[in-house]
Design a protein around this motif. Structure first.
Motif, short mmCIF file in Angstrom:
data_model
loop_
_atom_site.label_atom_id
_atom_site.label_comp_id
_atom_site.label_asym_id
_atom_site.label_seq_id
_atom_site.Cartn_x
_atom_site.Cartn_y
_atom_site.Cartn_z
N PRO A 21 0.81 -1.22 0.00
CA PRO A 21 0.00 0.00 0.00
C PRO A 21 0.84 1.27 0.00
CG PRO A 21 -0.85 -1.60 1.59
CD PRO A 21 0.47 -2.12 1.11
N VAL A 22 2.01 1.24 0.67
CA VAL A 22 2.85 2.44 0.70
C VAL A 22 3.34 2.78 -0.70
CG1 VAL A 22 5.01 3.42 1.56
CG2 VAL A 22 3.55 2.06 3.08
N ALA A 23 3.86 1.76 -1.42
CA ALA A 23 4.35 2.01 -2.76
C ALA A 23 3.25 2.47 -3.69
CB ALA A 23 5.02 0.74 -3.31
N ALA A 24 2.04 1.96 -3.50
CA ALA A 24 0.92 2.36 -4.33
C ALA A 24 0.58 3.83 -4.17
CB ALA A 24 -0.30 1.49 -4.00
N ARG A 25 0.94 4.38 -3.04
CA ARG A 25 0.65 5.79 -2.79
C ARG A 25 1.80 6.70 -3.19
NH1 ARG A 25 -0.97 3.98 2.38
NH2 ARG A 25 0.67 5.24 3.35
N ASN A 52 0.98 10.31 -1.95
CA ASN A 52 -0.42 10.69 -2.17
C ASN A 52 -1.21 10.47 -0.90
OD1 ASN A 52 0.10 11.16 -4.98
ND2 ASN A 52 0.07 8.94 -5.28
N VAL A 53 -1.97 11.49 -0.51
CA VAL A 53 -2.69 11.47 0.76
C VAL A 53 -4.17 11.15 0.53
CG1 VAL A 53 -3.31 12.82 2.81
CG2 VAL A 53 -1.09 13.17 1.69
N GLY A 54 -4.71 10.22 1.32
CA GLY A 54 -6.12 9.88 1.26
C GLY A 54 -6.45 8.87 0.17
N GLU A 55 -7.66 8.34 0.25
CA GLU A 55 -8.08 7.32 -0.71
C GLU A 55 -8.21 7.88 -2.12
OE1 GLU A 55 -11.62 5.43 0.60
OE2 GLU A 55 -10.74 4.61 2.44
N ARG A 56 -8.64 9.12 -2.25
CA ARG A 56 -8.82 9.72 -3.58
C ARG A 56 -7.51 10.23 -4.15
NH1 ARG A 56 -13.36 14.12 -3.36
NH2 ARG A 56 -12.86 14.08 -5.58
N LYS A 57 -6.44 10.29 -3.31
CA LYS A 57 -5.12 10.77 -3.74
C LYS A 57 -5.20 12.16 -4.35
CE LYS A 57 -3.68 6.02 -4.73
NZ LYS A 57 -3.13 5.08 -5.74
N LEU A 58 -6.03 13.00 -3.75
CA LEU A 58 -6.20 14.36 -4.26
C LEU A 58 -4.99 15.23 -3.94
CD1 LEU A 58 -8.06 16.43 -5.65
CD2 LEU A 58 -9.08 16.90 -3.40
N PHE A 59 -4.39 15.02 -2.78
CA PHE A 59 -3.24 15.82 -2.36
C PHE A 59 -2.00 14.95 -2.29
CE2 PHE A 59 -6.99 17.79 -0.41
CZ PHE A 59 -6.89 19.07 -0.92
N THR A 252 8.38 16.44 -17.81
CA THR A 252 8.41 15.53 -16.66
C THR A 252 8.38 14.09 -17.16
OG1 THR A 252 7.29 17.10 -15.20
CG2 THR A 252 7.19 14.77 -14.59
N PHE A 253 9.26 13.28 -16.58
CA PHE A 253 9.33 11.86 -16.91
C PHE A 253 8.99 11.06 -15.66
CE2 PHE A 253 12.26 14.24 -19.56
CZ PHE A 253 11.89 13.84 -20.82
N PRO A 254 7.74 10.62 -15.51
CA PRO A 254 7.34 9.87 -14.31
C PRO A 254 8.04 8.52 -14.21
CG PRO A 254 5.43 10.69 -15.53
CD PRO A 254 6.62 10.84 -16.42
N ILE A 255 8.20 8.07 -12.96
CA ILE A 255 8.75 6.74 -12.68
C ILE A 255 7.65 5.91 -12.05
CG2 ILE A 255 10.43 5.45 -11.31
CD1 ILE A 255 12.25 7.87 -11.42
N PHE A 256 7.50 4.68 -12.50
CA PHE A 256 6.46 3.79 -11.99
C PHE A 256 7.08 2.62 -11.25
CE2 PHE A 256 4.70 6.00 -15.60
CZ PHE A 256 3.46 6.44 -15.12
N TYR A 257 6.51 2.29 -10.09
CA TYR A 257 7.01 1.18 -9.28
C TYR A 257 6.40 -0.13 -9.75
CZ TYR A 257 8.74 4.74 -6.13
OH TYR A 257 9.41 5.80 -5.58
#
Length: 257
Positions: A21-25, A52-59, A252-257
């Motif tokens: 769950p941590v990596a997913a956020r 990312n904070v919260g279930e909706r990952k808004l912040f 920006t070049f995002p990195i994905f886990y």
């Protein structure tokens, strides 16, 4: 057997973290960009990692590591320490307000420096659009020494004889207006005129073009600082600061886990 088992366990651990769950956020990536205004150029590359904070990952909240180079032409640098830039209010003999500022100037034809700073970042996530801000907190700066023209009506520095046995205080006038200076080495954010060194602050909006690429645009405030070799013994100062506001554009070049 151990030679096979250890890499396998490391692989399992890495996979488990990626699925946790941590990596997913977590979100991270690189910003490769340029900030620009007339006579100011600031290319940089920054790595960021956000939680990312919260279930909706808004912040999202996180940190950045930014490597930037600054190039400037025909720039004025002003007295930096807060104890000298604060206005000293008093009253003249007739009761009129009297305001005194201890501001001197150094003019450079050309300035270059490179900084590496750690900072913080906050972001609002709106689908493909992200809006955020970041600020450098702590770091180091290196660069070549330059000769600037010192402008001060009262400043003096200590001039030593060739033998070093005698010394006198002389004004920054005549040939003495040309003073050698280098970028201030340490960067520390202490708010306002208390800041030390080279620090960037920015606001931005990012649009994701694809899963692997995004375009980032914003505005950046950059403070750079130089330290003069000969200290002004009257004001007890050798630090000078320049502030610049610049438009900023990056990929920006995002990195994905």
């Amino acid at each position: 057997m151990k030679k096979v088992l250890i890499p396998f366990l490391l692989l399992i651990s890495t996979y488990s973290f990626a699925q946790s769950p941590v990596a997913a956020r977590l979100s991270s990536g690189y910003d490769l960009g340029m900030a620009y205004s007339t006579d100011h150029y600031h290319p940089s590359i920054a790595y960021y990692q956000m939680l990312n904070v919260g279930e909706r990952k808004l912040f999202s909240l996180g940190w950045t590591l930014r490597l930037g180079a600054f190039y400037g032409d025909n720039l004025d640098y002003y007295t930096a320490p807060a104890r000298l830039t604060r206005e000293k209010s008093g009253f003249a003999a007739l009761g009129a307000p009297l305001v005194v500022k201890n501001i001197d100037t150094i003019r450079y034809d050309y300035v270059t420096m490179t900084s590496l700073n750690v900072g913080v970042r906050a972001q609002i996530n709106l689908g493909k659009v992200e809006i955020g801000a970041s600020a450098d907190l702590l770091g180091l700066t290196i660069g070549k020494s330059r000769t600037g023209r010192y402008k001060s009506s009262t400043g003096q520095f200590t001039l030593h004889s060739a033998s070093g046995a005698d010394s006198i205080n002389v004004y920054f006038q005549g040939n003495n207006v040309f003073q050698k200076a280098s970028p201030s080495r340490f960067n520390v954010r202490l708010l306002g005129d208390n800041d030390i060194g080279t620090l960037a602050t920015e606001i931005y909006a990012r649009i994701h073009v694809s899963q692997r690429l995004a375009v980032k645009a914003g505005y950046q405030w950059l403070v750079t600082e130089t330290t003069v070799s000969n200290r002004d013994v009257i004001a007890n100062n050798n630090r000078f600061r320049h502030r610049a506001g610049m438009a900023y554009l990056a990929l920006t070049f995002p990195i994905f886990y």
